[in-house]
Design a protein around this motif. Structure first.
Motif, PDB file in Angstrom:
ATOM      1  N   ILE A  45      22.951 -70.147 -48.340  1.00 38.70           N
ATOM      2  CA  ILE A  45      22.752 -69.400 -49.275  1.00 38.70           C
ATOM      3  C   ILE A  45      21.028 -68.563 -48.481  1.00 38.70           C
ATOM      4  O   ILE A  45      21.443 -67.126 -49.320  1.00 38.70           O
ATOM      5  N   GLY A  46      20.895 -68.150 -47.240  1.00 38.31           N
ATOM      6  CA  GLY A  46      20.689 -67.123 -46.610  1.00 38.31           C
ATOM      7  C   GLY A  46      21.573 -65.852 -46.564  1.00 38.31           C
ATOM      8  O   GLY A  46      21.250 -64.718 -47.029  1.00 38.31           O
ATOM      9  N   LEU A  47      23.381 -66.375 -46.663  1.00 38.31           N
ATOM     10  CA  LEU A  47      23.543 -65.183 -46.105  1.00 38.31           C
ATOM     11  C   LEU A  47      24.596 -65.321 -47.253  1.00 38.31           C
ATOM     12  O   LEU A  47      24.687 -63.143 -47.590  1.00 38.31           O
ATOM     13  N   ALA A  48      24.439 -65.411 -48.581  1.00 36.80           N
ATOM     14  CA  ALA A  48      24.428 -65.161 -49.399  1.00 36.80           C
ATOM     15  C   ALA A  48      23.934 -63.761 -50.225  1.00 36.80           C
ATOM     16  O   ALA A  48      24.236 -62.770 -50.861  1.00 36.80           O
ATOM     17  N   HIS A  49      22.745 -64.755 -50.291  1.00 37.17           N
ATOM     18  CA  HIS A  49      21.507 -63.304 -50.294  1.00 37.17           C
ATOM     19  C   HIS A  49      21.508 -61.979 -49.188  1.00 37.17           C
ATOM     20  O   HIS A  49      21.025 -61.431 -50.394  1.00 37.17           O
ATOM     21  N   GLU A  50      21.310 -61.687 -48.582  1.00 38.04           N
ATOM     22  CA  GLU A  50      21.439 -61.022 -47.567  1.00 38.04           C
ATOM     23  C   GLU A  50      22.553 -60.075 -47.316  1.00 38.04           C
ATOM     24  O   GLU A  50      22.794 -58.992 -47.856  1.00 38.04           O
ATOM     25  N   HIS A  51      23.636 -60.938 -48.076  1.00 40.90           N
ATOM     26  CA  HIS A  51      25.259 -60.149 -48.652  1.00 40.90           C
ATOM     27  C   HIS A  51      24.674 -58.751 -50.474  1.00 40.90           C
ATOM     28  O   HIS A  51      25.182 -58.268 -50.311  1.00 40.90           O
ATOM     29  N   ARG A  52      24.119 -59.661 -51.008  1.00 39.46           N
ATOM     30  CA  ARG A  52      23.381 -58.733 -52.352  1.00 39.46           C
ATOM     31  C   ARG A  52      22.479 -57.870 -51.975  1.00 39.46           C
ATOM     32  O   ARG A  52      22.162 -57.322 -53.171  1.00 39.46           O
ATOM     33  N   GLY A  53      21.489 -58.287 -50.507  1.00 39.27           N
ATOM     34  CA  GLY A  53      20.787 -57.102 -50.046  1.00 39.27           C
ATOM     35  C   GLY A  53      19.282 -57.853 -51.049  1.00 39.27           C
ATOM     36  O   GLY A  53      18.341 -56.998 -50.625  1.00 39.27           O
ATOM     37  N   ASP A  54      19.315 -58.650 -50.882  1.00 43.90           N
ATOM     38  CA  ASP A  54      18.172 -59.462 -51.134  1.00 43.90           C
ATOM     39  C   ASP A  54      17.144 -60.005 -49.903  1.00 43.90           C
ATOM     40  O   ASP A  54      17.647 -61.173 -49.729  1.00 43.90           O
ATOM     41  N   LEU A  55      17.059 -59.107 -49.674  1.00 48.38           N
ATOM     42  CA  LEU A  55      16.377 -59.741 -47.895  1.00 48.38           C
ATOM     43  C   LEU A  55      15.236 -60.841 -47.949  1.00 48.38           C
ATOM     44  O   LEU A  55      15.349 -61.396 -47.189  1.00 48.38           O
ATOM     45  N   ASP A  56      14.180 -60.692 -48.936  1.00 46.24           N
ATOM     46  CA  ASP A  56      13.267 -61.232 -48.797  1.00 46.24           C
ATOM     47  C   ASP A  56      13.688 -62.998 -49.050  1.00 46.24           C
ATOM     48  O   ASP A  56      13.479 -64.178 -47.805  1.00 46.24           O
ATOM     49  N   PRO A  57      14.697 -63.088 -49.762  1.00 49.67           N
ATOM     50  CA  PRO A  57      14.774 -64.222 -49.600  1.00 49.67           C
ATOM     51  C   PRO A  57      16.239 -65.392 -49.030  1.00 49.67           C
ATOM     52  O   PRO A  57      16.288 -66.600 -48.875  1.00 49.67           O
ATOM     53  N   ALA A  58      16.367 -63.962 -48.299  1.00 45.55           N
ATOM     54  CA  ALA A  58      17.576 -64.745 -47.303  1.00 45.55           C
ATOM     55  C   ALA A  58      16.819 -64.886 -46.220  1.00 45.55           C
ATOM     56  O   ALA A  58      17.055 -65.890 -45.588  1.00 45.55           O
ATOM     57  N   ALA A  59      15.572 -64.245 -46.011  1.00 48.26           N
ATOM     58  CA  ALA A  59      15.185 -64.747 -44.879  1.00 48.26           C
ATOM     59  C   ALA A  59      14.218 -65.864 -45.253  1.00 48.26           C
ATOM     60  O   ALA A  59      13.785 -66.874 -44.114  1.00 48.26           O
ATOM     61  N   ARG A  60      13.503 -65.976 -46.240  1.00 47.68           N
ATOM     62  CA  ARG A  60      13.208 -67.587 -46.885  1.00 47.68           C
ATOM     63  C   ARG A  60      13.911 -68.483 -46.163  1.00 47.68           C
ATOM     64  O   ARG A  60      13.849 -69.899 -45.876  1.00 47.68           O
ATOM     65  N   SER A  61      14.840 -68.041 -46.755  1.00 46.42           N
ATOM     66  CA  SER A  61      15.836 -69.402 -46.323  1.00 46.42           C
ATOM     67  C   SER A  61      16.190 -69.619 -45.283  1.00 46.42           C
ATOM     68  O   SER A  61      17.198 -70.775 -44.366  1.00 46.42           O
ATOM     69  N   LEU A  62      16.596 -68.464 -44.566  1.00 46.56           N
ATOM     70  CA  LEU A  62      17.383 -68.497 -42.803  1.00 46.56           C
ATOM     71  C   LEU A  62      16.214 -69.614 -41.610  1.00 46.56           C
ATOM     72  O   LEU A  62      16.512 -70.176 -41.045  1.00 46.56           O
ATOM     73  N   GLU A  63      14.855 -68.782 -42.437  1.00 48.26           N
ATOM     74  CA  GLU A  63      13.704 -70.124 -41.235  1.00 48.26           C
ATOM     75  C   GLU A  63      13.946 -71.259 -42.193  1.00 48.26           C
ATOM     76  O   GLU A  63      13.565 -71.802 -40.850  1.00 48.26           O
ATOM     77  N   GLN A  64      14.053 -71.790 -43.422  1.00 53.51           N
ATOM     78  CA  GLN A  64      13.798 -73.274 -43.497  1.00 53.51           C
ATOM     79  C   GLN A  64      14.924 -73.795 -42.887  1.00 53.51           C
ATOM     80  O   GLN A  64      15.022 -74.780 -42.133  1.00 53.51           O
ATOM     81  N   ALA A  65      16.716 -72.961 -42.666  1.00 51.72           N
ATOM     82  CA  ALA A  65      17.770 -73.766 -41.564  1.00 51.72           C
ATOM     83  C   ALA A  65      17.475 -73.840 -40.644  1.00 51.72           C
ATOM     84  O   ALA A  65      17.157 -74.985 -39.595  1.00 51.72           O
TER      85      ALA A  65
END
Length: 237
Positions: A45-65
Motif C-alpha cells: 500500500i505504501g509503495l502504491a501511494h508513493e507511485h501515485r505521488g501521495d507521500l504522506d499516506p505512503a509514509a504512514r503505511s510504510l511506518e506501519q509495516a
C-alpha cells in the motif's frame, strides 16, 4: 487469511506489478481493516501511494509495516526514499540509521572478534548488492558498521549501495562521514563527486574531483570524470 482475503491480496499484488496503483489500493486497503498485522500488505500500500505521488499516506503505511516488522529492510529503504522526496532529510537519516549498538559494538566481544564479524557481515552485503538486493545489502553494511564504525571501506560500499538504491542524499552523508574522519580517503571523495553529479549539483561534483587531483595528481578516475564532463559527457559509476 481466508480464501477471499488471499484472493484480494493476490489481485492487489498483480495490480501493483502491472502498474495499476488504484487497482492495487482497491484490493489491498480493505485487507488492513481485517488483517492489520500483515506487514507485506502495508508495504505494498505504501509503495502504491508513493507511485501515485501521495507521500504522506505512503509514509504512514510504510511506518506501519516497520512497526509490525522492524527488520523489514525493503520497507525501511522505501520509507527513507519517501522522506527524501518530502525533503525531510533529517527524518530520512533517522529512519535509515539503526539503533546505536544494536549488534553489540560496545558489548563484551574483543576488537578482533568484532572485526571478523563485521567483515563477514560486509561480505554478505556485497553478495546482496551483486544480486541487486539493495535493501538487504544496505542493512548488512549497517550491521557491519554497528560493530566497527571505523571501517571506512565498508562505509564507502554502503554509500555506493545507497546511491544505487536511489538515495543519493543518504549516500552523500556516508561519504562525508568518511572524509571528516579520513580526509585523504580519496575513493570516497571520487564517489562523493559522482553522487553530487546524480543530483544535478555539477559544480560540487567538479570541485570534489579537483580536490582529489590536488591531493593525488595520479588519480586517473578523477581526471577521467573531469575530462568527460568537459566534453559534455555524463559520468557513471
Amino acid at each position: 487469511m481466508t480464501t477471499e482475503e488471499r484472493r484480494a491480496f493476490a489481485l492487489g499484488r498483480r495490480s501493483f506489478e502491472n502498474g495499476d496503483w488504484d487497482g492495487a489500493l482497491a484490493h489491498l486497503e480493505p485487507l488492513v481493516r481485517t488483517r492489520p498485522g500483515f506487514a507485506d500488505v502495508h508495504y505494498l500500500i505504501g509503495l502504491a501511494h508513493e507511485h501515485r505521488g501521495d507521500l504522506d499516506p505512503a509514509a504512514r503505511s510504510l511506518e506501519q509495516a516497520l512497526r509490525i516488522n522492524p527488520r523489514y529492510a525493503e520497507a525501511r529503504l522505501a520509507l527513507v526514499a519517501v522522506h527524501e522526496q518530502q525533503g525531510d532529510f533529517d527524518r530520512a537519516e533517522a529512519v535509515a540509521e539503526p539503533p546505536p549498538g544494536r549488534n553489540g559494538a560496545d558489548g563484551p566481544l574483543d576488537p578482533v572478534t568484532r572485526g571478523k564479524l563485521a567483515n563477514l557481515q560486509a561480505s554478505l552485503g556485497d553478495a546482496y548488492r551483486e544480486a541487486k538486493e539493495l535493501g538487504e545489502a544496505i542493512e548488512a553494511y549497517r550491521k557491519a558498521l554497528d560493530r566497527c564504525p571505523h571501517f571506512h571501506d565498508v562505509r564507502q560500499r554502503l554509500g555506493v549501495a545507497l546511491r544505487e538504491a536511489g538515495l543519493p542524499h543518504q549516500a552523500i552523508r556516508e561519504f562525508q562521514r568518511i572524509l571528516r574522519a579520513h580526509p585523504r580517503y580519496l575513493d570516497a571523495a571520487v564517489q562523493l563527486g559522482l553522487t553530487e553529479w546524480t543530483l544535478g549539483r555539477h559544480g560540487r561534483a567538479v570541485a570534489a574531483w579537483h580536490a582529489v587531483l590536488r591531493s593525488d595528481p595520479a588519480r586517473d578516475d578523477a581526471r577521467m570524470y573531469l575530462q568527460l564532463v568537459r566534453g559534455g559527457g555524463r559520468p557513471t559509476a
